[in-house]
Design an enzyme around this catalytic site. Structure first.
Site, short mmCIF file in Angstrom:
data_model
loop_
_atom_site.label_atom_id
_atom_site.label_comp_id
_atom_site.label_asym_id
_atom_site.label_seq_id
_atom_site.Cartn_x
_atom_site.Cartn_y
_atom_site.Cartn_z
N ASN A 149 10.14 99.92 -2.06
CA ASN A 149 10.10 98.74 -1.18
C ASN A 149 10.02 97.42 -1.93
O ASN A 149 10.64 96.44 -1.54
CB ASN A 149 8.96 98.87 -0.18
CG ASN A 149 7.61 98.93 -0.88
OD1 ASN A 149 7.45 99.54 -1.92
ND2 ASN A 149 6.63 98.25 -0.30
N THR A 229 3.29 112.20 -0.26
CA THR A 229 3.60 112.39 -1.68
C THR A 229 2.33 112.30 -2.51
O THR A 229 2.12 113.05 -3.46
CB THR A 229 4.61 111.34 -2.14
OG1 THR A 229 5.73 111.37 -1.27
CG2 THR A 229 5.07 111.60 -3.57
N GLU A 247 -1.90 104.50 -4.49
CA GLU A 247 -1.74 103.43 -3.50
C GLU A 247 -0.76 103.95 -2.45
O GLU A 247 0.43 104.10 -2.75
CB GLU A 247 -1.16 102.18 -4.16
CG GLU A 247 -2.05 101.55 -5.20
CD GLU A 247 -3.37 101.10 -4.62
OE1 GLU A 247 -4.37 101.13 -5.34
OE2 GLU A 247 -3.40 100.73 -3.44
N CYS A 281 3.68 97.80 2.55
CA CYS A 281 2.52 98.58 3.00
C CYS A 281 1.43 97.67 3.56
O CYS A 281 0.49 98.13 4.17
CB CYS A 281 1.96 99.41 1.86
SG CYS A 281 1.52 98.40 0.46
O1 TXE Z 1 7.79 107.03 -1.09
P1 TXE Z 1 7.71 108.37 -1.83
P2 TXE Z 1 9.07 106.34 -0.59
C1 TXE Z 1 5.30 104.88 2.25
C2 TXE Z 1 6.07 104.62 3.49
C3 TXE Z 1 7.42 105.18 3.17
C4 TXE Z 1 6.98 106.43 2.47
C5 TXE Z 1 8.11 106.98 1.68
O2 TXE Z 1 5.52 105.40 4.52
O3 TXE Z 1 8.14 105.56 4.32
O4 TXE Z 1 5.93 106.00 1.62
O5 TXE Z 1 8.54 105.93 0.79
C6 TXE Z 1 8.32 109.57 -6.26
N1 TXE Z 1 5.93 113.96 -7.43
N2 TXE Z 1 5.32 103.79 1.31
O6 TXE Z 1 10.21 107.30 -0.33
O7 TXE Z 1 8.63 109.42 -1.32
C7 TXE Z 1 9.60 108.97 -5.72
O8 TXE Z 1 10.70 109.37 -6.50
C8 TXE Z 1 6.02 112.80 -8.12
C9 TXE Z 1 4.10 103.04 1.14
O9 TXE Z 1 9.30 105.25 -1.57
O10 TXE Z 1 6.29 108.64 -1.85
C10 TXE Z 1 9.31 107.48 -5.86
O11 TXE Z 1 9.53 107.06 -7.19
N3 TXE Z 1 6.71 111.72 -7.69
C11 TXE Z 1 4.07 102.47 -0.26
C12 TXE Z 1 7.83 107.40 -5.53
O12 TXE Z 1 7.31 108.71 -5.76
C13 TXE Z 1 7.31 111.80 -6.48
C14 TXE Z 1 5.34 101.72 -0.57
C15 TXE Z 1 7.56 107.03 -4.08
O13 TXE Z 1 8.26 107.97 -3.29
C16 TXE Z 1 7.26 112.98 -5.69
C17 TXE Z 1 6.48 102.57 -0.33
C18 TXE Z 1 6.53 114.08 -6.22
N4 TXE Z 1 6.43 115.23 -5.54
C19 TXE Z 1 6.45 103.60 0.57
N5 TXE Z 1 7.96 112.75 -4.54
C20 TXE Z 1 2.93 101.47 -0.48
N6 TXE Z 1 1.69 101.85 -0.24
O14 TXE Z 1 3.21 100.37 -0.94
C21 TXE Z 1 8.43 111.48 -4.62
N7 TXE Z 1 8.05 110.92 -5.78
#
Ligand code: TXE
Length: 482
Positions: A149, A229, A247, A281
């Protein structure tokens, strides 16, 4: 744009030779490729980081600060390239990348360059007997994993303190928004950052991300992303006793009392609802309004929101860009359907927006305002992470506190009131890690950043991040007579 890994100071293809497509959200088209790295690439990166660690940890705070300032200068030198890449990769308006994302990434490196030269520990005197002092030492190789994001903003928010503290880093940006991390690699090469100090490995979360989290030589993981995640990462890292900073998601309340500064509240609430297409977020996606001004707020807010027309992110007039992926657009639209089924009324928006021109196949969602829902329905309990907010009236502090604290999350909260006593009462009782009063997203980088409940574990920011990325050791020196 063919993106490569940055390992041991060099740009490398993945060992497997496999690449993933990289999409432009505004057009829905593939515009590049990124490495689909796996554990072999992570092993290479960890080895490079291990080799670089002794010199980096021992070169001193001032020297590390100079390197962080050079990285900041390098990003500044290529500012427009970074901003255009961020906008194209994420779908956010170019003006947002220019005003927020890239300036904040530069600030992150500058802040920790300064902070590390001021960082100190403590000593405890046992008069006449012993002196204790606390050594805060770098940990070794650490892992940083960031989301799509605010790509460079959050990527640098982890890397800067990790490097400042003397660790060497293996970092993975989201596979959905890899572009500015790749440009950062080129800045590191341009300034001659010692090889292995920072390694950037691209790929999917399940493969590359998991390889980082499970690597035996990576001592700590700093992660920002979804709560689901975060659970997966914790389940791997906890039994290996790695330090974890998580976070995660949020479902933040925006509480508006009638005694607020109405015009400032209204202007800011449009931003806290829809900035970055609601993909922050910290956005306030549940808006609670004191009943006496509810109807006035509803009319004025909907009038303002209906002026936010999604458009081509590369156009400097655009205030609403594309959402980050097709699947995320479908997730957002599915929640709008859920809201309707739960009895919600769509006051504005509610549909995919077809922008036309070069963006005819892009992923755009109209900014959406929904009323008529209960505080505990799915729409008001689950993170949507898009341009969708709900509004509802409340009558008393006790009632709005119950609504606000009713979700599994506890990241941020926003409060609009000029009543000082009420402010202190609610500040104590709201379940969150960050509370903004009569403002939103006002950020002092020295402050602790993070949430409670299912919004995460640990804090980033200020010396909190340096504490996370160091190990404290107590040394007790005895000088007594017996
Ligand atoms: O997060 P992901 P995404 C939340 C929001 C969003 C959701 C998914 O709800 O819809 O998270 O967003 C890596 N082991 N926020 O897709 O899937 C992945 O490759 C290790 C809140 O961005 O959690 C990416 O680099 N790594 C948040 C990172 O984790 C893994 C801001 C985030 O991916 C993994 C953004 C695994 N098993 C999204 N699976 C905030 N709090 O700011 C994925 N990744």
């Amino acid at each position: 744009m063919q993106i490569l890994n940055y390992i041991n100071g060099e740009l490398l293809a993945p060992k497997s030779g496999n690449f993933l497509d990289n999409y432009e959200p505004a057009t829905g088209k593939v515009y590049g490729t990124i490495p689909d790295s796996d554990s072999e690439d992570i092993d290479l990166a960890v080895q490079a980081a291990k080799n670089a660690f002794p010199n980096w940890a021992n070169c001193g705070n001032e020297t590390r600060a100079e390197w962080l300032f050079k990285i900041a200068e390098g990003i500044q030198k290529h500012f427009q390239e970074f901003a255009a890449a961020e906008s194209r990769d994420n779908g956010k308006p170019i003006t947002l990348a220019q005003k927020v994302d890239i300036p904040r990434a530069i600030s992150n490196f500058e802040f920790y360059a300064k902070a590390i030269t001021q960082y100190h520990s403590s000593s405890h005197s046992m008069e006449g007997k012993a002196i204790n002092y606390t050594l805060r030492q770098a940990m070794g190789v650490v892992g940083c994993i960031s989301p799509w994001n605010l790509p460079l903003y959050l990527f640098s928010w982890k890397i800067a303190p990790a490097l400042a503290a003397g660790n060497t880093v293996v970092a993975k940006p989201s596979e959905i928004t890899p572009a500015t991390a790749f440009l950062l690699s080129k800045v590191c090469i341009e300034i001659g950052l010692p090889p292995g100090v920072l390694n950037i490995v691209h790929g999917s979360g399940g493969s590359t991300g998991t390889a980082i989290v499970s690597h035996p030589n990576i001592k700590a993981i700093s992660f920002t992303g979804g709560t689901a995640t975060g659970e997966k990462i914790a389940s791997i890292a906890a039994p290996k006793f790695k330090k974890l900073s998580l976070e995660l998601g949020g479902k933040n309340p925006n509480i508006i009392f009638a005694d607020c500064d109405y015009e400032k509240m209204l202007t800011t609430t449009v931003l806290s609802s829809f900035s970055n297409q609601g993909q922050i977020c910290l956005c306030g996606s549940r808006i609670f309004v004191e009943r006496s001004i509810y109807e006035k707020f509803k009319k004025d807010f909907v009038d303002r929101v209906s002026l936010l027309v999604p458009g081509d992110p590369s156009d400097s007039a655009t205030k609403m860009g594309a959402v980050v992926s097709k699947s995320h657009m479908e997730k957002i639209l599915s929640y709008i359907e859920i809201a309707k089924n739960e009895g919600g009324t769509i006051l504005t928006g509610g549909k995919q927006r077809f922008v036309g021109g070069r963006c005819e196949n892009g992923w755009f969602v109209e900014p959406t305002v929904i009323e008529g829902l209960s505080y505990d329905c799915r729409t008001n309990q689950e993170e949507i992470f898009g341009p969708v907010v709900t509004i509802m009236p409340f009558d008393t502090e006790e009632e709005v506190l119950k609504f606000a604290n009713s979700t599994r999350y506890g990241l941020a909260a926003i409060l609009w009131t000029n009543n000082l006593l009420r402010t202190h009462r609610l500040a104590e009782l709201l379940e969150c890690g960050i509370l903004w009063v009569n403002c939103w997203l006002v950020r002092d980088l020295r402050t602790p950043f993070g949430g409670v409940k299912d919004s995460g574990v640990g804090r980033e920011g200020g010396f909190e991040a340096l504490d996370f990325f160091t190990e404290p050791k107590n040394v007790c020196i005895y000088f007594g007579n017996n």
